[in-house]
Write a protein that holds these residues in place. Structure first.
Motif, PDB file in Angstrom:
ATOM      1  N   ASP A 164      10.830  71.560 -41.410  1.00 49.88           N
ATOM      2  CA  ASP A 164      11.080  70.970 -42.750  1.00 49.88           C
ATOM      3  C   ASP A 164      10.024  71.234 -43.549  1.00 49.88           C
ATOM      4  N   TRP A 165       8.785  71.417 -43.339  1.00 42.74           N
ATOM      5  CA  TRP A 165       7.729  71.911 -44.171  1.00 42.74           C
ATOM      6  C   TRP A 165       8.055  73.262 -44.587  1.00 42.74           C
TER       7      TRP A 165
ATOM      8  N   SER B 198       1.233  76.883 -40.528  1.00 45.00           N
ATOM      9  CA  SER B 198       1.586  75.558 -40.285  1.00 45.00           C
ATOM     10  C   SER B 198       0.938  74.932 -39.191  1.00 45.00           C
TER      11      SER B 198
ATOM     12  N   THR C 225      13.955  74.179 -34.490  1.00 45.71           N
ATOM     13  CA  THR C 225      13.641  73.194 -35.444  1.00 45.71           C
ATOM     14  C   THR C 225      12.489  72.131 -34.657  1.00 45.71           C
ATOM     15  N   ASP C 226      12.569  72.234 -33.603  1.00 40.92           N
ATOM     16  CA  ASP C 226      11.492  71.280 -32.824  1.00 40.92           C
ATOM     17  C   ASP C 226      10.133  71.825 -32.913  1.00 40.92           C
ATOM     18  N   ASP C 227       9.958  73.011 -33.202  1.00 41.84           N
ATOM     19  CA  ASP C 227       8.716  73.657 -33.263  1.00 41.84           C
ATOM     20  C   ASP C 227       8.712  74.961 -34.028  1.00 41.84           C
TER      21      ASP C 227
ATOM     22  N   ALA D 208       6.989  68.901 -34.827  1.00 44.33           N
ATOM     23  CA  ALA D 208       8.293  68.434 -35.439  1.00 44.33           C
ATOM     24  C   ALA D 208       8.638  68.491 -36.695  1.00 44.33           C
ATOM     25  N   GLU D 209       7.437  68.508 -37.513  1.00 51.74           N
ATOM     26  CA  GLU D 209       7.736  68.215 -38.822  1.00 51.74           C
ATOM     27  C   GLU D 209       7.441  70.131 -39.569  1.00 51.74           C
ATOM     28  N   ARG D 210       7.310  71.153 -38.853  1.00 49.71           N
ATOM     29  CA  ARG D 210       6.829  72.284 -39.403  1.00 49.71           C
ATOM     30  C   ARG D 210       8.057  72.981 -39.939  1.00 49.71           C
TER      31      ARG D 210
ATOM     32  N   VAL E  37      -0.023  71.302 -39.383  1.00 54.68           N
ATOM     33  CA  VAL E  37       1.344  70.614 -39.354  1.00 54.68           C
ATOM     34  C   VAL E  37       1.943  70.082 -37.850  1.00 54.68           C
TER      35      VAL E  37
END
Length: 346
Positions: free
Chosen positions: A18-19, A8, A38-40, A14-16, A11
């Motif tokens: 969801d990815w 990741s 979920t923030d990282d 903040a998007e990791r 990425v």
């Protein structure tokens, strides 16, 4: 043989999550993911495809995973997963069996039945959880399929016997698959070795454990737990959760084991620790050792809590017990300046 890495790193933090959530949802063994990070959510994956079987190393923060009947209806490859926890604490539930265990243990689970699991970091240092998962198609199962329910969601040691051999083999293959050759024949040999070692580990467990009556297994487990507690009394981190993880059982089941003996886990640990402290305080050879040092040696990190528990158990404060002992032993009135340190005497 194909090796592929996935990270990741590229990425945005903040998007990791969801990815990774999207990748897990779309995989052949689709799952739903939940995490407090979920923030990282940094992820690193190393995947070795042997053709008929795969080996995958995964590293990520604490997370929970769930595979539901709905996931299975959407698609199921019909495979066995053999997971080895390398770092962190793990929990798993499948087939009505809920277990918790630490690093160095294997877990069998299968894709055709719902399951739920979690992995947690050991501490707040930020070190990720790490595991290796071997995936085998059901037609390669090295044991009778009707014995599978006896194996799923039941941790098996990866530190001795065939478990140690399988653990070493999986780490070697994922760490450097090229050392075994980069041909289809090499991949086939590795698959056969993997299947054989999984089969031997399963057979070792089926032969040694399930042949015992349930009552005997329960009694043996209780004795192992009690021995473990006595060996680790000095560890301030000794608690029901750590004890359960060390014995591959849920904390709830651990409490039930002790309740059947008319005890609670925490009170029994406290009782043992207080008795060790009482013995030390009554030992003239330890008269020069501070009360707080003795308490700390036996896992009491807060002096006030120790004093209250000691007085409740014996009707006297620790200092009063020590004073009475010294007064009753004239030879101890003169404190020996060369008395041993507290770690030198049981």
């Amino acid at each position: 043989m194909i090796r592929a890495g996935l990270s990741s790193e590229g990425v945005p933090p903040a998007e990791r999550f969801d990815w990774w959530f999207g990748l897990k949802s779309a995989s052949p063994i689709a799952t739903t993911l939940r995490s407090d990070f979920t923030d990282d959510f940094p992820v690193a994956v190393d995947h070795v495809d042997l053709g008929a079987a795969t080996l995958t190393t995964m590293s990520y923060p604490s997370a929970e995973v769930r595979r539901t009947a709905r996931h299975i209806r959407r698609g199921d490859p019909g495979s066995l997963q053999v997971s080895l926890t390398l770092q962190g604490l793990s929990g798993f539930e499948q087939g009505g069996r809920n277990v918790e265990f630490g690093a160095g243990n294997f877990l069998f689970y299968e894709s055709s039945s719902p399951f739920a699991g979690w992995m947690r970091r050991m501490d707040e240092s930020g070190a990720p959880t790490r595991s290796i998962v071997a995936t085998l198609p059901m037609h390669l199962l090295p044991f009778p399929v009707d014995r599978l329910p006896d194996l799923v969601s039941r941790p098996l040691s990866g530190q001795d016997g065939f478990g140690a051999l399988l653990s070493h083999f999986m780490c070697q293959v994922v760490g450097d698959p090229g050392q075994f050759g980069d041909t289809a024949a090499a991949a086939d040999r590795l698959t056969h070795t993997l299947v054989d070692l999984v089969g031997h580990l399963a057979a070792q467990h089926l032969d040694n454990d399930l042949s015992l009556p349930a009552e005997s297994r329960t009694r043996a487990l209780l004795l192992r737990v009690q021995s473990h507690v006595r060996r680790h009394l000095r560890d301030p981190g000794l608690n029901p959760d750590s004890i359960a993880a060390a014995h591959h059982i849920s904390t709830r089941y651990l409490h039930r084991l002790f309740q059947e003996q008319g005890l609670t886990v925490s009170s029994w640990i406290r009782q043992l620790r207080l008795e060790r402290c009482r013995r030390a305080l009554a030992n003239p050879a330890l008269a020069a050792v501070p009360v707080g040092a003795i308490a700390a040696r036996w896992g009491f990190t807060r002096p006030a809590v120790f004093t209250r528990a000691f007085r409740a158990a014996y009707g006297l404060t620790p200092s009063e017990v020590r004073a009475r002992t010294l007064l009753s032993d004239g030879s101890a009135l003169a404190v020996n300046k060369s008395a041993p340190m507290v770690n030198d005497v049981e």
